[in-house]
Motif scaffolding. Structure first.
Motif, PDB file in Angstrom:
ATOM      1  N   MET A   1       0.845  -1.204   0.000  1.00  0.00           N
ATOM      2  CA  MET A   1       0.000   0.000   0.000  1.00  0.00           C
ATOM      3  C   MET A   1       0.872   1.243   0.000  1.00  0.00           C
ATOM      4  O   MET A   1       1.762   1.377   0.816  1.00  0.00           O
ATOM      5  CB  MET A   1      -0.886  -0.009   1.241  1.00  0.00           C
ATOM      6  N   THR A   3       2.173   4.942   0.651  1.00  0.00           N
ATOM      7  CA  THR A   3       1.968   5.997   1.648  1.00  0.00           C
ATOM      8  C   THR A   3       2.193   7.361   1.040  1.00  0.00           C
ATOM      9  O   THR A   3       2.234   8.345   1.752  1.00  0.00           O
ATOM     10  CB  THR A   3       2.937   5.820   2.828  1.00  0.00           C
ATOM     11  N   TRP A 270      -5.596   2.522   8.746  1.00  0.00           N
ATOM     12  CA  TRP A 270      -4.440   3.058   8.055  1.00  0.00           C
ATOM     13  C   TRP A 270      -4.154   4.491   8.510  1.00  0.00           C
ATOM     14  O   TRP A 270      -4.995   5.360   8.412  1.00  0.00           O
ATOM     15  CB  TRP A 270      -4.653   3.019   6.540  1.00  0.00           C
ATOM     16  N   HIS A 282      -9.216   7.727  10.093  1.00  0.00           N
ATOM     17  CA  HIS A 282      -8.183   6.851   9.526  1.00  0.00           C
ATOM     18  C   HIS A 282      -8.540   6.457   8.106  1.00  0.00           C
ATOM     19  O   HIS A 282      -9.688   6.603   7.652  1.00  0.00           O
ATOM     20  CB  HIS A 282      -8.002   5.598  10.392  1.00  0.00           C
ATOM     21  N   GLY A 283      -7.560   5.916   7.407  1.00  0.00           N
ATOM     22  CA  GLY A 283      -7.769   5.428   6.060  1.00  0.00           C
ATOM     23  C   GLY A 283      -8.382   4.044   6.053  1.00  0.00           C
ATOM     24  O   GLY A 283      -8.183   3.244   6.967  1.00  0.00           O
ATOM     25  N   SER A 284      -9.146   3.778   4.970  1.00  0.00           N
ATOM     26  CA  SER A 284      -9.801   2.488   4.820  1.00  0.00           C
ATOM     27  C   SER A 284     -10.031   2.232   3.337  1.00  0.00           C
ATOM     28  O   SER A 284     -10.036   3.163   2.523  1.00  0.00           O
ATOM     29  CB  SER A 284     -11.147   2.486   5.562  1.00  0.00           C
ATOM     30  N   THR A 285     -10.227   0.967   2.980  1.00  0.00           N
ATOM     31  CA  THR A 285     -10.545   0.635   1.591  1.00  0.00           C
ATOM     32  C   THR A 285     -12.047   0.688   1.329  1.00  0.00           C
ATOM     33  O   THR A 285     -12.476   0.568   0.185  1.00  0.00           O
ATOM     34  CB  THR A 285     -10.030  -0.763   1.241  1.00  0.00           C
ATOM     35  N   SER A 300     -10.823   7.604   2.651  1.00  0.00           N
ATOM     36  CA  SER A 300     -10.046   6.786   1.724  1.00  0.00           C
ATOM     37  C   SER A 300      -8.569   6.841   2.119  1.00  0.00           C
ATOM     38  O   SER A 300      -8.115   7.794   2.766  1.00  0.00           O
ATOM     39  CB  SER A 300     -10.215   7.296   0.288  1.00  0.00           C
ATOM     40  N   ASN A 301      -7.815   5.825   1.747  1.00  0.00           N
ATOM     41  CA  ASN A 301      -6.382   5.824   2.043  1.00  0.00           C
ATOM     42  C   ASN A 301      -5.680   7.018   1.393  1.00  0.00           C
ATOM     43  O   ASN A 301      -4.775   7.615   1.982  1.00  0.00           O
ATOM     44  CB  ASN A 301      -5.750   4.521   1.577  1.00  0.00           C
ATOM     45  N   ASN A 305      -3.656   9.947   3.449  1.00  0.00           N
ATOM     46  CA  ASN A 305      -2.279  10.241   3.054  1.00  0.00           C
ATOM     47  C   ASN A 305      -2.098  11.735   2.795  1.00  0.00           C
ATOM     48  O   ASN A 305      -1.091  12.334   3.189  1.00  0.00           O
ATOM     49  CB  ASN A 305      -1.904   9.448   1.799  1.00  0.00           C
TER      50      ASN A 305
END
Length: 322
Positions: A1, A3, A270, A282-285, A300-301, A305
């Motif tokens: 993944m 960053t 994430w 936080h990030g997630s799919t 979203s990731n 970021n």
């Protein structure tokens, strides 16, 4: 993944000559006509600003820096000194709005910057994107100029996605879903005629906070708003706690963060930033149009970021959940 934050991929468009307009009554107005597309007129207010560039100093530069910052760009401190960071921010803004990327803030760039600051007033962009065909639908996987025009409009109104590249990817889908949530439309991330009609006329989202810098999480609409100096900088799609795990409302502060994957008992987080016990943004799919988490606020990731890289949610930043 990865960053790494996504980068813009704007296309440059050559600038056409400008012409002066005379104001009836004797004095010449400083309004100019831009011959891009339909030939949008540069507002007179923009033409009253002095042209500023690398090395310029003074109140006009400070005003430019404040407005760029409020529009989501990063010119550095509003110190009235046009340095390399301010020039880079001007170039980013010019690229997003299909202006020549020369780093000089003249009348046409001022028109865009003033529009960012005013929230757009619900009108069209100074650099008017071409209209998609009537009744057309744009969705994930689509590519081309119509997608790029949509992306330009979204970013100009503060709906974050990773760049005006003409590719309808996840972050564009997420930005469209955020618009749909704000305006009470079907939350599917597909830009059909009803959503496009809203995108064409919408202004910048008005936050609840009237001053200061704060992250607002609106539970009813399922959106996250980054507020800077009382004005919306960015709106993100989010998914908060589902039934039995509702995200508690209240005022909090970010107190802990992990720059990587957190393997928690209830799932993977994430790059989480914690603001209420074990609850974090936080990030997630998976960021659907409805509450789906165990109390956290999912992004979203790519979005998390960007939030990390832009320093939008440092330790100590206030969070208001309502």
């Amino acid at each position: 993944m990865s960053t790494y934050p996504a980068r813009h991929a704007p296309a440059d468009v050559a600038e056409s000559p400008q012409r002066r307009l005379l104001v009836r009554g004797g004095l010449a107005a400083a309004a100019a006509t831009a011959a891009v597309g339909t030939g949008a007129i540069v507002p007179a207010m923009a033409a009253t600003h002095p042209t500023v560039r690398l090395g310029s100093r003074g109140s006009a530069v400070a005003e430019l820096q404040r407005k760029l910052s409020g529009g989501g760009y990063r010119p550095g401190a509003a110190d009235g000194i046009f340095g390399s960071r301010t020039r880079a921010a001007v170039i980013d803004c010019q690229g997003d709005h299909r202006l020549v990327k020369d780093g000089i803030c003249g009348p046409r760039t001022w028109a865009v910057v003033d529009d960012l600051d005013s929230g757009g007033g619900g009108g069209d962009d100074p650099e008017e994107p071409s209209e998609p065909p009537t009744g057309s639908t744009l969705k994930r996987g689509d590519r081309g100029s119509a997608v790029k025009d949509l992306q330009i409009r979204l970013r100009a109104r503060g709906y974050w996605h990773s760049g005006n590249d003409g590719i309808y990817g996840q972050t564009t889908e997420q930005a469209v879903m955020a618009v749909q949530k704000v305006y009470g439309l079907t939350r599917d991330g597909v830009c059909g005629p009803a959503t496009m009609s809203v995108v064409r006329r919408m202004g910048r989202k008005v936050p609840r906070s009237s001053s200061g810098t704060v992250i607002e999480i609106e539970l009813r609409r399922q959106i996250m708003i980054f507020v800077v100096n009382g004005q919306t900088q960015w709106v993100f799609n989010t998914s908060t706690g589902k039934a039995g795990w509702r995200t508690p409302p209240g005022r909090f502060t970010i107190f802990r963060q992990i720059d990587g994957m957190r393997y928690a008992p209830l799932g993977k987080l994430w790059r989480p930033k914690y603001f209420n016990g074990g609850i974090a943004l936080h990030g997630s799919t998976s960021i659907p149009g409805y509450p789906a988490s165990h109390g956290c606020t999912r992004l979203s990731n790519s979005a998390i970021n960007y939030i990390w890289s832009a320093g939008l949610a440092p330790i100590g930043r206030r969070v208001w959940v309502y």
